[in-house]
Design a protein around this motif. Structure first.
Motif, PDB file in Angstrom:
ATOM      1  N   ASN A   1       0.860  -1.193   0.000  1.00 24.11           N
ATOM      2  CA  ASN A   1       0.000   0.000   0.000  1.00 24.11           C
ATOM      3  C   ASN A   1       0.894   1.240   0.000  1.00 24.11           C
ATOM      4  O   ASN A   1       1.521   1.582   0.990  1.00 24.11           O
ATOM      5  CB  ASN A   1      -0.900  -0.005   1.229  1.00 24.11           C
ATOM      6  CG  ASN A   1      -1.950   1.090   1.183  1.00 24.11           C
ATOM      7  OD1 ASN A   1      -1.653   2.247   0.910  1.00 24.11           O
ATOM      8  ND2 ASN A   1      -3.201   0.713   1.451  1.00 24.11           N
ATOM      9  N   TYR A   2       0.922   1.923  -1.150  1.00 29.87           N
ATOM     10  CA  TYR A   2       1.818   3.069  -1.325  1.00 29.87           C
ATOM     11  C   TYR A   2       1.462   4.217  -0.390  1.00 29.87           C
ATOM     12  O   TYR A   2       2.348   4.927   0.106  1.00 29.87           O
ATOM     13  CB  TYR A   2       1.747   3.526  -2.781  1.00 29.87           C
ATOM     14  CG  TYR A   2       2.748   4.608  -3.164  1.00 29.87           C
ATOM     15  CD1 TYR A   2       4.116   4.390  -3.024  1.00 29.87           C
ATOM     16  CD2 TYR A   2       2.317   5.823  -3.675  1.00 29.87           C
ATOM     17  CE1 TYR A   2       5.033   5.360  -3.389  1.00 29.87           C
ATOM     18  CE2 TYR A   2       3.226   6.806  -4.038  1.00 29.87           C
ATOM     19  CZ  TYR A   2       4.582   6.570  -3.893  1.00 29.87           C
ATOM     20  OH  TYR A   2       5.491   7.539  -4.252  1.00 29.87           O
ATOM     21  N   HIS A   3       0.173   4.409  -0.120  1.00 27.88           N
ATOM     22  CA  HIS A   3      -0.251   5.483   0.775  1.00 27.88           C
ATOM     23  C   HIS A   3       0.195   5.214   2.214  1.00 27.88           C
ATOM     24  O   HIS A   3       0.673   6.121   2.905  1.00 27.88           O
ATOM     25  CB  HIS A   3      -1.772   5.653   0.718  1.00 27.88           C
ATOM     26  CG  HIS A   3      -2.258   6.279  -0.554  1.00 27.88           C
ATOM     27  ND1 HIS A   3      -2.235   5.604  -1.747  1.00 27.88           N
ATOM     28  CD2 HIS A   3      -2.764   7.521  -0.814  1.00 27.88           C
ATOM     29  CE1 HIS A   3      -2.720   6.395  -2.710  1.00 27.88           C
ATOM     30  NE2 HIS A   3      -3.045   7.565  -2.164  1.00 27.88           N
TER      31      HIS A   3
ATOM     32  N   LEU B   1       5.336  13.008  -5.428  1.00 22.91           N
ATOM     33  CA  LEU B   1       5.277  11.730  -4.730  1.00 22.91           C
ATOM     34  C   LEU B   1       3.930  11.025  -4.863  1.00 22.91           C
ATOM     35  O   LEU B   1       3.861   9.827  -5.043  1.00 22.91           O
ATOM     36  CB  LEU B   1       5.606  11.941  -3.251  1.00 22.91           C
ATOM     37  CG  LEU B   1       7.070  12.264  -2.954  1.00 22.91           C
ATOM     38  CD1 LEU B   1       7.228  12.684  -1.501  1.00 22.91           C
ATOM     39  CD2 LEU B   1       7.939  11.060  -3.249  1.00 22.91           C
ATOM     40  N   GLY B   2       2.847  11.770  -4.752  1.00 27.18           N
ATOM     41  CA  GLY B   2       1.524  11.155  -4.732  1.00 27.18           C
ATOM     42  C   GLY B   2       1.164  10.420  -6.002  1.00 27.18           C
ATOM     43  O   GLY B   2       0.303   9.544  -5.996  1.00 27.18           O
ATOM     44  N   GLY B   3       1.798  10.762  -7.107  1.00 28.92           N
ATOM     45  CA  GLY B   3       1.446  10.120  -8.374  1.00 28.92           C
ATOM     46  C   GLY B   3       2.368   8.993  -8.762  1.00 28.92           C
ATOM     47  O   GLY B   3       2.330   8.522  -9.892  1.00 28.92           O
ATOM     48  N   GLY B   4       3.211   8.553  -7.832  1.00 30.68           N
ATOM     49  CA  GLY B   4       4.229   7.579  -8.200  1.00 30.68           C
ATOM     50  C   GLY B   4       3.935   6.161  -7.793  1.00 30.68           C
ATOM     51  O   GLY B   4       4.851   5.338  -7.764  1.00 30.68           O
ATOM     52  N   ALA B   5       2.699   5.817  -7.463  1.00 30.42           N
ATOM     53  CA  ALA B   5       2.382   4.487  -6.938  1.00 30.42           C
ATOM     54  C   ALA B   5       2.751   3.381  -7.920  1.00 30.42           C
ATOM     55  O   ALA B   5       3.375   2.389  -7.548  1.00 30.42           O
ATOM     56  CB  ALA B   5       0.905   4.400  -6.583  1.00 30.42           C
ATOM     57  N   GLU B   6       2.385   3.544  -9.180  1.00 33.71           N
ATOM     58  CA  GLU B   6       2.615   2.473 -10.156  1.00 33.71           C
ATOM     59  C   GLU B   6       4.101   2.284 -10.431  1.00 33.71           C
ATOM     60  O   GLU B   6       4.615   1.164 -10.433  1.00 33.71           O
ATOM     61  CB  GLU B   6       1.876   2.789 -11.455  1.00 33.71           C
ATOM     62  CG  GLU B   6       2.018   1.688 -12.505  1.00 33.71           C
ATOM     63  CD  GLU B   6       1.268   1.999 -13.788  1.00 33.71           C
ATOM     64  OE1 GLU B   6       1.430   1.240 -14.755  1.00 33.71           O
ATOM     65  OE2 GLU B   6       0.529   3.006 -13.802  1.00 33.71           O
ATOM     66  N   ILE B   7       4.798   3.377 -10.641  1.00 30.27           N
ATOM     67  CA  ILE B   7       6.208   3.272 -10.960  1.00 30.27           C
ATOM     68  C   ILE B   7       7.001   2.792  -9.746  1.00 30.27           C
ATOM     69  O   ILE B   7       7.972   2.047  -9.858  1.00 30.27           O
ATOM     70  CB  ILE B   7       6.750   4.627 -11.490  1.00 30.27           C
ATOM     71  CG1 ILE B   7       8.143   4.442 -12.103  1.00 30.27           C
ATOM     72  CG2 ILE B   7       6.769   5.680 -10.403  1.00 30.27           C
ATOM     73  CD1 ILE B   7       8.160   3.669 -13.376  1.00 30.27           C
ATOM     74  N   TYR B   8       6.545   3.197  -8.555  1.00 28.84           N
ATOM     75  CA  TYR B   8       7.226   2.752  -7.335  1.00 28.84           C
ATOM     76  C   TYR B   8       7.034   1.256  -7.145  1.00 28.84           C
ATOM     77  O   TYR B   8       7.948   0.551  -6.694  1.00 28.84           O
ATOM     78  CB  TYR B   8       6.706   3.514  -6.117  1.00 28.84           C
ATOM     79  CG  TYR B   8       7.566   3.339  -4.896  1.00 28.84           C
ATOM     80  CD1 TYR B   8       8.713   4.114  -4.708  1.00 28.84           C
ATOM     81  CD2 TYR B   8       7.249   2.385  -3.932  1.00 28.84           C
ATOM     82  CE1 TYR B   8       9.512   3.937  -3.594  1.00 28.84           C
ATOM     83  CE2 TYR B   8       8.044   2.211  -2.811  1.00 28.84           C
ATOM     84  CZ  TYR B   8       9.176   2.983  -2.645  1.00 28.84           C
ATOM     85  OH  TYR B   8       9.978   2.797  -1.551  1.00 28.84           O
TER      86      TYR B   8
END
Length: 214
Positions: free
Chosen positions: A151-153, A195-202
């Protein structure tokens, strides 16, 4: 003249007591002087220096600056050894973009991370881990990421990238050793610019770390 034997006896007793007291005092003084001499002769050990993080002159043998594509990690090494974490984060971004041949684009894609050299990822991670005392590094982030079920958040909450359920701007983040575990590296927002938009790439980065057994 009549001799007062009682008075003479008293004088003798007093004399004996005085002599005995003098002998005791001399014995005590002699032992005290000996103790002082022993104490003065004993060398005082010098204070031991506090342990410090390695510097640029004592790179641990288990860490190398190896790269599969000829990347130069010497500047990243020097910055981390000097605890200059913000500049080291910027250098991490620069070198990762260079390795992925994404300099002009300025950010990484999923395809970049799927083929990102394992040796280079390991070099970057080991430098961050070593020169933060185990607080920072990609592998540190991966352990936290796996613990929260990917969970990225939640990851952002734990490592200090979010506050009150809102993603912080890169300029508002701290680069201190006192920040939470896994706070760095951030790669200067290399995942998507914020940071908030990086979930997929992370997520792709974390998968690449697993593939590389980091």
């Amino acid at each position: 003249m009549v001799m007062d034997w009682g008075g003479i006896g008293l004088l003798v007793v007093i004399a004996v007591v005085v002599v005995f007291a003098v002998l005791i005092w001399r014995f005590w003084r002699r032992n005290l002087d000996k103790k002082r001499l022993v104490k003065q002769a004993s060398p005082i050990p010098p204070p031991q220096p506090e342990p410090a993080f390695p510097t640029s002159f004592d790179l641990p043998s288990q860490i190398s600056l190896a790269s599969d594509v000829g990347a130069d990690y010497s500047r990243l090494y020097d910055l981390l050894a000097a605890n200059r974490y913000q500049q080291a984060d910027e250098e991490t971004k620069r070198v990762m973009l260079w390795v992925a041949r994404a300099d002009l684009r300025g950010y990484l894609l999923n395809s970049d991370l799927k083929t990102f050299p394992c040796r280079d990822l390991r070099t970057i991670d080991q430098l961050w881990v070593q020169y933060s005392g185990g607080r920072f590094g990609l592998s540190v982030q991966k352990r936290i990421y796996d613990r929260v079920g990917g969970n990225y958040h939640k990851l952002g909450d734990l490592v200090g990238w979010r506050s009150h359920k809102k993603w912080l701007k890169h300029s508002d983040l701290s680069f201190s050793i006192r920040t939470p575990m896994g706070h760095l590296p951030l790669e200067g927002g290399v995942w998507s610019g914020w940071l908030g938009g990086g979930a997929e790439i992370y997520s792709s980065l974390m998968q690449r770390l697993r593939d590389c057994k980091i």
